[in-house]
Design an enzyme around this catalytic site. Structure first.
Site, PDB file in Angstrom:
ATOM      1  N   LYS A 180      -3.371   6.251   4.134  1.00  0.00           N
ATOM      2  CA  LYS A 180      -4.478   5.830   5.009  1.00  0.00           C
ATOM      3  C   LYS A 180      -5.255   7.047   5.504  1.00  0.00           C
ATOM      4  O   LYS A 180      -6.487   7.063   5.499  1.00  0.00           O
ATOM      5  CB  LYS A 180      -3.931   5.004   6.183  1.00  0.00           C
ATOM      6  CG  LYS A 180      -3.481   3.620   5.767  1.00  0.00           C
ATOM      7  CD  LYS A 180      -2.690   2.880   6.839  1.00  0.00           C
ATOM      8  CE  LYS A 180      -2.132   1.580   6.265  1.00  0.00           C
ATOM      9  NZ  LYS A 180      -1.265   0.832   7.163  1.00  0.00           N
ATOM     10  N   GLN A 198       1.588   1.394  12.716  1.00  0.00           N
ATOM     11  CA  GLN A 198       2.241   1.082  11.440  1.00  0.00           C
ATOM     12  C   GLN A 198       3.494   0.247  11.686  1.00  0.00           C
ATOM     13  O   GLN A 198       4.319   0.585  12.539  1.00  0.00           O
ATOM     14  CB  GLN A 198       2.587   2.388  10.701  1.00  0.00           C
ATOM     15  CG  GLN A 198       3.112   2.191   9.291  1.00  0.00           C
ATOM     16  CD  GLN A 198       2.087   1.565   8.340  1.00  0.00           C
ATOM     17  OE1 GLN A 198       0.888   1.752   8.470  1.00  0.00           O
ATOM     18  NE2 GLN A 198       2.576   0.809   7.383  1.00  0.00           N
ATOM     19  N   ASP A 246      -6.599  -3.544  12.178  1.00  0.00           N
ATOM     20  CA  ASP A 246      -5.627  -4.236  11.328  1.00  0.00           C
ATOM     21  C   ASP A 246      -5.796  -5.759  11.430  1.00  0.00           C
ATOM     22  O   ASP A 246      -5.295  -6.496  10.585  1.00  0.00           O
ATOM     23  CB  ASP A 246      -4.204  -3.884  11.786  1.00  0.00           C
ATOM     24  CG  ASP A 246      -3.425  -3.127  10.730  1.00  0.00           C
ATOM     25  OD1 ASP A 246      -3.836  -3.139   9.551  1.00  0.00           O
ATOM     26  OD2 ASP A 246      -2.392  -2.530  11.085  1.00  0.00           O
TER      27      ASP A 246
HETATM   28  N1  GUN Z   1       3.166  -2.347   7.278  1.00  0.00           N
HETATM   29  C1  GUN Z   1       3.038  -2.919   6.067  1.00  0.00           C
HETATM   30  N2  GUN Z   1       1.766  -3.310   5.870  1.00  0.00           N
HETATM   31  C2  GUN Z   1       1.088  -2.997   6.993  1.00  0.00           C
HETATM   32  C3  GUN Z   1      -0.266  -3.136   7.400  1.00  0.00           C
HETATM   33  O1  GUN Z   1      -1.128  -3.669   6.698  1.00  0.00           O
HETATM   34  N3  GUN Z   1      -0.577  -2.665   8.633  1.00  0.00           N
HETATM   35  C4  GUN Z   1       0.347  -2.106   9.435  1.00  0.00           C
HETATM   36  N4  GUN Z   1      -0.036  -1.687  10.649  1.00  0.00           N
HETATM   37  N5  GUN Z   1       1.615  -1.947   9.099  1.00  0.00           N
HETATM   38  C5  GUN Z   1       1.971  -2.400   7.874  1.00  0.00           C
END
Ligand code: GUN
Length: 295
Positions: free
Chosen positions: A54, A98, A121
Site C-alpha cells: 500500500k 490493517q 477502507d
Molecule cells: N486485511 C486484509 N484485507 C484488508 C483490507 O482490505 N483492509 C484492511 N484494513 N485490512 C485488511
C-alpha cells in the site's frame, strides 16, 4: 466459447495513471497533496506485506503516506489516541487500520473511531450502512474494484442475474449491495447454501469470494457468463489460485478474471482512489460518476 480474460493489472495501471493526473492537478491548482495513514499493529508477515504494498503504491501515484507501527501488545487506548490524532490532522485524508488486530483489541471500537470522512477502507459502520441506504462516502476497496472492472469491460448490470458466492463483510455482502444498487437481481450464496450449482447456473454475472480453491467448476457456470474470481488461495506447492477452475471455466464463460492478475491489483488501486477522492472533497471537487452509488 472461450472467455476473454479481464486483465486487472492493465486496468489498474490505466486507472492509476488517470489518478496520477488528477493528483497532479490537485497539487498544482490547490497546493494539496493527498495523505494516507496506515496503522499496523504487531508483525504479522502477511499484514506487513500488504502494508508495504500500500505504501509503495501511494509513492508511485504521488500520495504521501505515513506508516504507524505499534507493538502487538499495545493498549487499545493508544491505538484510539493515534486515530484521534490522525482524525485531527488536516494533511491526512485517509486512515487505514490493517486487519486483523490482536485479540485484546476490539476491532469495531477501532474502526468506529476513524472519522467517516477519512474511512478510505469503507469499514466504518456508517459506510457499511450507507451501502444499503445509498449514500456511501467510501465504498470498500475490493468490491469497488470488482465494480470498476465490470464498468471497464462495459458489462451491463441492470436487469442481469448476479450470484455472489461468499457472504463476507469485506467482499460478498458489499459487492451484492453495490450491484443491486445498479438494478441487478442478486443472490448471495454461502457455506450453508444447498445445491450451490442451482444458483450459480442462473448467474449472468458470477462473483466468487469464498476462499475455496476450485469451488466453481464448468458444470456450475452458464455458457456466456461473466465470472469474477475474488479468491486468493495459496496451495501447498506454492501456487496462488482463485476459487474458480480457471482453465475449465474459461471455455464456457464470456469474460473471466485470472488469479493472480484479476481483481487483486484493483484493491489497492481503489484505496488510492478513495484517498484521492477524500482529498478532492476537502477542496470541493466533485465527481459525477459517484452518483452511481448514491441512487
Ligand atoms: N486485511 C486484509 N484485507 C484488508 C483490507 O482490505 N483492509 C484492511 N484494513 N485490512 C485488511
Amino acid at each position: 466459447m472461450t472467455a476473454r480474460i479481464i486483465d486487472g493489472k492493465a486496468v489498474a495501471k490505466k486507472l492509476r495513471a488517470e489518478y496520477h493526473g488528477r493528483l497532479e492537478h490537485l497539487v498544482a491548482e490547490h497546493g494539496l497533496t493527498p495523505g494516507l495513514a496506515v496503522i499496523l499493529v504487531g508483525s504479522n508477515p502477511a499484514s506487513r506485506l500488504y502494508v508495504n504494498n500500500k505504501v509503495k503504491a501511494c509513492a508511485e501515484v504521488g500520495i504521501r503516506s505515513e506508516r504507524i507501527e505499534m507493538p502487538v501488545d499495545v493498549a487499545e487506548d493508544l491505538v484510539l489516541a493515534e486515530i484521534d490524532r490522525l482524525n485531527a490532522d488536516p494533511t491526512v485524508h485517509g486512515i487505514l487500520v490493517q486487519l486483523p488486530l490482536p485479540p485484546h483489541i476490539e476491532i469495531r471500537r477501532v474502526l468506529e473511531r476513524i472519522s467517516i470522512t477519512k474511512d478510505v477502507d469503507g469499514f466504518h459502520l456508517y459506510n457499511v450502512g450507507s451501502l444499503l441506504a445509498g449514500s456511501t462516502i467510501f465504498p470498500p476497496c475490493t468490491p469497488y474494484g470488482v465494480q470498476k472492472l465490470l464498468e471497464h469491460e462495459n458489462v451491463q448490470i441492470a436487469g442481469r442475474n448476479v450470484v455472489v458466492v461468499g457472504a463476507s463483510n469485506i467482499v460478498g455482502k458489499p459487492v451484492a449491495m453495490m450491484l443491486m444498487a445498479q438494478d441487478a437481481t442478486v443472490a448471495i450464496c454461502h457455506k450453508m447454501t444447498r445445491d450451490l450449482a442451482m444458483f450459480t447456473l442462473m448467474a449472468d454475472i458470477l462473483v466468487v469470494a469464498a476462499g475455496v480453491p476450485n469451488l466453481i467448476v464448468p458444470q456450475m457456470v452458464r455458457t456466456g457468463a461473466v465470472v469474477i474470481d475474488v479468491g486468493i488461495n495459496r496451495l501447498t506447492d506454492g501456487r496462488v489460485v482463485g476459487d474458480v477452475d480457471f482453465e475449465g471455466v474459461r471455455k464456457k464463460a464470456s469474460l473471466i478474471t485470472p488469479v493472480p492478475g484479476g481483481v487483486g491489483p484493483m484493491t489497492i488501486t481503489m484505496l488510492l482512489y478513495n484517498t484521492l477522492r477524500s482529498a478532492e472533497r476537502t477542496v470541493g471537487i466533485g465527481d459525477p460518476t459517484e452518483a452511481l452509488l448514491s441512487a
